[in-house]
Structures are given as C-alpha cells and as structure tokens.
Design a protein around this motif. Structure first.
Motif, short mmCIF file in Angstrom:
data_model
loop_
_atom_site.label_atom_id
_atom_site.label_comp_id
_atom_site.label_asym_id
_atom_site.label_seq_id
_atom_site.Cartn_x
_atom_site.Cartn_y
_atom_site.Cartn_z
N ILE A 6 0.86 -1.19 0.00
CA ILE A 6 0.00 0.00 0.00
C ILE A 6 0.90 1.23 0.00
O ILE A 6 1.88 1.29 0.72
CB ILE A 6 -0.89 0.03 1.26
N GLU A 7 0.52 2.19 -0.84
CA GLU A 7 1.29 3.44 -0.84
C GLU A 7 0.32 4.61 -0.98
O GLU A 7 -0.59 4.57 -1.80
CB GLU A 7 2.30 3.44 -1.99
N LYS A 78 -11.10 3.82 4.48
CA LYS A 78 -12.18 3.83 3.50
C LYS A 78 -11.71 4.28 2.12
O LYS A 78 -12.24 3.84 1.10
CB LYS A 78 -13.35 4.67 4.00
N ILE A 79 -10.72 5.13 2.09
CA ILE A 79 -10.15 5.52 0.78
C ILE A 79 -9.49 4.30 0.15
O ILE A 79 -9.68 4.01 -1.04
CB ILE A 79 -9.14 6.68 0.94
N LEU A 80 -8.76 3.56 0.96
CA LEU A 80 -8.08 2.36 0.43
C LEU A 80 -9.10 1.32 -0.03
O LEU A 80 -8.85 0.55 -0.96
CB LEU A 80 -7.14 1.77 1.48
N CYS A 81 -10.25 1.30 0.63
CA CYS A 81 -11.32 0.35 0.25
C CYS A 81 -12.17 0.87 -0.90
O CYS A 81 -13.18 0.24 -1.24
CB CYS A 81 -12.25 0.10 1.42
N THR A 82 -11.85 2.01 -1.44
CA THR A 82 -12.59 2.67 -2.53
C THR A 82 -13.99 3.15 -2.11
O THR A 82 -14.84 3.41 -2.95
CB THR A 82 -12.73 1.80 -3.81
N GLU A 90 -2.59 10.55 -4.22
CA GLU A 90 -2.76 9.23 -4.85
C GLU A 90 -2.70 8.15 -3.78
O GLU A 90 -2.05 8.33 -2.75
CB GLU A 90 -1.61 8.97 -5.82
N ALA A 91 -3.36 7.05 -4.06
CA ALA A 91 -3.25 5.89 -3.18
C ALA A 91 -3.21 4.65 -4.06
O ALA A 91 -3.98 4.54 -5.04
CB ALA A 91 -4.43 5.82 -2.22
N TYR A 92 -2.30 3.75 -3.74
CA TYR A 92 -2.13 2.54 -4.55
C TYR A 92 -2.21 1.30 -3.66
O TYR A 92 -1.69 1.29 -2.55
CB TYR A 92 -0.77 2.55 -5.24
N VAL A 93 -2.85 0.28 -4.19
CA VAL A 93 -2.92 -1.00 -3.50
C VAL A 93 -2.32 -2.03 -4.45
O VAL A 93 -2.86 -2.24 -5.54
CB VAL A 93 -4.38 -1.35 -3.16
N ASN A 108 -7.52 -7.14 -4.57
CA ASN A 108 -6.27 -7.27 -3.82
C ASN A 108 -6.43 -6.96 -2.35
O ASN A 108 -5.51 -7.20 -1.57
CB ASN A 108 -5.21 -6.32 -4.41
N LEU A 109 -7.54 -6.37 -2.01
CA LEU A 109 -7.71 -5.89 -0.64
C LEU A 109 -9.15 -6.05 -0.18
O LEU A 109 -10.07 -5.81 -0.95
CB LEU A 109 -7.29 -4.42 -0.63
#
Lengths: 354, 273
Positions: A6-7, A78-82, A90-93, A108-109
């Motif tokens: 995660i970034e 919640k951002i990481l979970c879309t 930016e956020a990357y998974v 992936n998550l």
C-alpha cells in the motif's frame, strides 16, 4: 514485483461541514430548498480529515495506524477500500490506483470495517457468507467449500445456521473476518479489530491476525486502532496520525526512541558485598563510554544500582566489571517507555522526523 | 386510585418521545414539506376520483371498474420496480456490497429482483379477484403486454435509479422523484382517465403525458383492456412514445445513480442514513 503493498502520496481528504452560515442568513429559503441547496452549493465549510498523508506499507508486514478519535484513521481505510474518494493525492494497492482501478484494488484488498450491522440480521451466518461469496463471483462449489472452511477456521461452524442477530460482538467480528477472507486477498484492513471484544476473544483475534494471517499466510495486515498495547504486540511497524497528518512512523521500538533515546536499567546486588569493591566498580563503570548516569541506593536488604545508558550501549561491559569485582547480581530490570507513553508524547508534542 | 404524580411523569415521558420524534422529523426539511404537499395532493386526487366514479371509459373501450382494477393491479405489478431499490437500500450493508466490486446494473437488478418476483406471484390472483369478484372484463394482447412490461420496466428502473442516486446524497426524500411520484397520483391516470382532468382545468391532461408513469399505465391498459395489436399503426405510435421515454430515462437513471454514488463517496457518507 514491487515490495510495496500500500502506498499513499500526499493524500488529502476534506469533508463538507454543515451550511450554518447560509441557513442563518436565509433561514426560510434554506428551509424550503435545503436539500437541493446542500447538494449543489459550492459555498461550504470543510473539515480536513487527511492532510497530505504519505505512507508505504510493505508486503507481509503487520502495520498499525494509531491515532486519537477523529484523527483520520477510518477515512484512510475507506479511501483504500474505494468507499471514499480523496480530494487530491494518490493511493495505490499492490500498484493499482484506488480511483482509476477500483475493481482491481478490491481484488487485492478486503476490509473488516467493524460495524456489526453490515450483515442481514435475519439470515444465518452461512447464508450471509454465501450471499457475499456470490457477489464476489466465486464459483458455486468453491464458494460453499470456502464458506465452510472459513466458518471452521473461526470456530463458528456450530453456529453457522443461527440467525446473525443472535451473534455476540465477538462472533460478529469473526464473521466479518470470514467475509473479508472469502476472496483470499493478499491485503486485509481492520478498523479497530478488537473493539468490543472480551479479553480472551481479543487475544485469540490478535493471535489469528499475527500468526495465521500474517506469519503463516504471508498477508499484509493493516490495522487502525487506538489500542496501544495491541499495536505494540502485533505490529511490525506503526504510524501515528493526528489531525490528518502522519506525525511519526517506524517500528514500535524505534518510536520509543523518539521520546527516550536512552535505556534505563536497575541492578539489584547481593547485600553482602564489599564496600570498597563496590566503590571501585562505580568508579570504573561510570567511566565507560555510553554510560550517562550511575546511582547507588542501599538499604538493609539489598543494594540497587540505577544505570542510564545510550541506546546502543553494550550492557555486557557492565556485567564484565561486576564479575571482575566479585559482585553478585540478584535481579536486572530494564525500563523503557510503553507505546502508550510514546503516543501521548507524540500527540502532545507534534510531528517527529519520519 | 390514580396516582397523579406518576401520571404527570408518564405524560412528561410521552411528551419526551413526541419531542424527540418532532426534532428528528424537522431535521429532514425537504421531507417535512413533501409530506404536507402529499396529503393535499392525495385529497385532491380522491376528490376527482369520487366525481368520476362509475362513468364508462371510452379511451380503452371498457367500464370504470375494469379500468380501476386493472390500474391498481398494474400499479402493484410495476411499482415495486421503482420502490424496491429505494426501500431495500441499507446503508449498513451498502459499503460491504460495494466492496465486493459488483457492477451497478447487477446491483440495481439484484436489489429489485425479489420485490418484482413477489409482485408477479400476486399479479395473477389480483386479476382473478378482479374478474370473479368485481366482474372486470379483460381483453389481452399477449405481445403488446410483453412489450408494455419491457418498456415500463425500463421507465421505472430509470426513475428508481434517479431516486436512489439522489437519496444516496440527500439521505431522505429527494425532491425530483418526489415531484414525479406525487404528480403521478393526480395526473398519471391511476383511478380516472387523464382526459377527465380537462373538465376541471382545460388542457391540464396534456401535462400528464410528460409524466413517465402515465405511459406505464397507458400501455398496460391498451394491452390488457383494449387488446391493442402491435401491428396497428396507432398502437405502434403509442408504444414508440413510451419507448422514447424509456430510452431517455434509463441512461439518465444510470448516470444519476453513478453520480449519487460518487458524490456519497466524495462526501464520505456512503454508509450514512
């Protein structure tokens, strides 16, 4: 393949606050068309939930995000979970962008969001999981097998056909984890994983996260919590977030160095020692490189020596001198600040060099 | 013997409930206004209905009871399509469902599947009651009925998606869908032919044809009461008009739903009421 799971890069998120100013000025107008006005108005006050968050979480690690209430932990999850769109950054998974490649991100998550109401209350645990397995697109036979496997793994097989509304908080949390594991994603997020669990269930749950999911299966685990002990126990690295900013990041041990770059020991010596030898020991030990402070406290029963040393100090040097003067050690205690103390110091003291 | 001190406490407690609910109710400003207007429109519509009572309905070559019963049965069949999505929208499960990565059309269709199947199950008994109890006379053209079903499903799906799109943002009644649904009660011809409205206010019936629901009732009645054949050019034109409504509403609904979803994600309110 990148080592990063995660970034986030300069992630910013702000939420609209209530339109108090407009309502106060034109209460009747706002009352009549309040709904539409709020939807389309651009004149809004905002609450900044994330303020330029930069994080890198590596594959296979257990990462903890610590922060007080309202610090931005859930927003980040919640951002990481879309489920929440960031305003900028930016956020990357696993290399997939959470906005542009949301469906790949969700392959992936998965997450355990913590709200126990996230299942249909009048369906059984099994029926709920089978429903979600279908939505995830799992083939029918595999889905059935997977649901049974997961219920068994969580110790819920006996209650598989009970209605979800009969489940205790601990069982509900386990069922949420079952759902998050249905798809077998390499990354699992947890929002307050043990909140509301009794101590025994919490221990079991932590063990499951650390030993089973992270160590045995090699998944990346991201937990947002304000339980310091939990973070200290299971996390490889932690970040502290406050008012939407990451103010510290590192291993729990490294974070402790932020508030106390030294180590403290208390040695209890056999009371029947030679006073002259003790004096010579004190002289020689206090001259060692890295020893900051050395104090002697004696009473009828024992002699105690408090030593403060640099964090890199090799403690066996002290022991060698003790052996040289024939001093017998009854007990050694080391003291270091808890993560809780570190957390409070960081929250009160502001940002540390990351 | 009445204990007056207990009684006064009880009255205060009941008042506390009422106060709490009033405070909650007035926080939904739009809903507050719409509820009052809905009551007024309801009274007006029933009044017109009472005036019309028992007249023949030449528009569909039928009598009033057949017109009314078929209208109600159609309402029960197709309205769950528009209400299903809205009523079954559970903010607590919504986040988890979205996290499965499911596509919007599948989500929409899935949410409405059971309400619609249930309506289909009850459709035939309702018609049978109408026929055997109230003497409803049906004259059905199966092909037209199937087409009417497809067109009305598209129209109502579109409306439903518009409604949910707004509701995801407003968290209560959305003004656009409310306006369409309330006007339907008065203008769509559920319990009297729309042409009858002209006897109260000349020309007002032409407004009815701008309402999507008017087309739903109209096409179904043509197929079930008049056995309108799709080979007939006049019927073709009527169905074409309805289809144009569907073609416009469906994509608008899809985009509105997507907009609402994104807006709720932007506001961070997806899992809120």
């Amino acid at each position: 393949m990148s080592k990063t799971a995660i970034e986030t890069v300069n992630l910013v998120k702000q939420y609209p606050a209530v339109l108090r100013n407009v309502r106060n000025r034109h209460p009747w107008m706002a009352w009549q068309v309040g709904g539409l006005r709020e939807i389309f108005s651009r004149k809004k006050n905002f609450i900044r939930a994330l303020n330029g968050v930069n994080l890198k979480i590596y594959r296979g690690e257990v990462f903890g995000l610590l922060g007080p209430n309202g610090a931005g932990k859930t927003t980040l999850i919640k951002i990481l979970c879309t489920l929440v769109l960031p305003d900028s950054g930016e956020a990357y998974v696993n290399g997939y962008n959470v906005i542009r490649e949301s469906s790949r991100v969700l392959r992936n998550l998965q997450a355990v969001l913590g709200d126990p109401r996230g299942f249909d209350w009048r369906l059984s645990a099994k029926q709920n999981l089978e429903f979600y397995a279908t939505l995830y697109g799992l083939p029918r036979d595999y889905a059935k097998k997977r649901v049974e496997e997961l219920l068994d793994l969580m110790g819920l097989s006996d209650r598989a056909n009970d209605m979800y509304q009969r489940f205790s908080t601990g069982m509900a949390r386990k069922l949420q984890l079952c759902r998050a594991l249905l798809l077998d994603t390499p990354i699992i997020l947890f929002d307050e994983p043990t909140a509301g669990l009794d101590p025994a269930s919490a221990v079991d749950f932590r063990r499951l996260l650390k030993d089973k999911l992270a160590k045995s299966e090699g998944r990346t685990i991201f937990i947002a919590t304000h339980n310091m002990w939990e973070a200290q126990t299971i996390c490889d690295r932690v970040a502290v977030i406050n008012r939407g900013e990451i103010i510290a990041c590192g291993s729990p041990e490294n974070l402790k160095m932020y508030i106390s770059p030294e180590k403290n020991y208390v040695l209890t010596i056999d009371g029947y020692c030679d006073a002259l030898k003790m004096k010579e020991f004190m002289n020689e030990a206090s001259g060692l490189c890295g020893v900051k402070d050395l104090r002697l406290q004696a009473d009828n029963a024992s002699v105690r020596i408090s030593i403060r040393v640099d964090k890199d100090f090799v403690f066996s040097e002290i022991l060698d001198i003790m052996v040289k003067y024939g001093l017998k050690i009854k007990d050694v205690e080391s003291y270091e600040p808890s993560l809780e103390e570190v957390f409070i110091a960081l929250i009160r003291g502001g940002k540390q060099p990351i | 013997m009445i204990n007056f001190s207990n009684l006064s406490v009880a009255v205060r407690q009941v008042t506390a409930f009422a106060k709490r609910d009033f405070r909650d109710w007035r926080t939904y400003k739009t809903q507050m206004i719409t509820q009052v207007i809905t009551i007024a429109i309801g009274i007006l519509s029933w009044a017109i209905n009472a005036v019309y009572r028992n007249r023949p309905v030449p528009e569909y070559d039928t009598d009033y009871i057949s017109f009314l019963v078929v209208g109600l049965v159609i309402g029960n069949l197709v309205m769950p399509i528009s209400q299903g999505l809205e009523r079954r929208l559970n903010p607590w499960t919504l986040e988890n469902i979205i996290m499965t990565g499911i596509s919007i059309p599948v989500f929409v269709a899935g949410q409405m599947a059971w309400p619609y199947i249930f309506s289909l199950i009850t459709f035939i008994p309702q018609l049978l009651i109408g026929i055997f109890w109230f003497g409803v006379k049906l004259s059905i053209n199966p092909l037209s009925t199937a087409l009417a079903f497809i067109i009305s499903a598209m129209i109502l799906l579109g409306l439903s998606m518009i409604s949910v799109g707004f509701r995801l943002v407003t968290k209560s009644t959305d003004p656009i869908t409310w306006t369409i649904n309330t006007l339907q009660q008065l203008l769509a011809g559920i319990s009297f032919p729309v042409q009858f409205l002209d006897s109260f206010l000349p020309g007002v019936s032409s407004l009815s044809w701008f309402l999507p629901q008017t087309w739903v009732y109209h096409l179904w009645r043509l197929s079930m009461l008049k056995a309108a054949a799709i080979t007939d050019p006049i019927t073709q034109i009527e169905f074409l008009k309805g289809f144009i409504f569907a073609l416009i509403l469906f994509p608008i609904g899809y985009r509105t739903f997507k907009w609402g979803l994104n807006r709720a994600k932007k506001d961070g309110t997806l899992g809120w009421f």
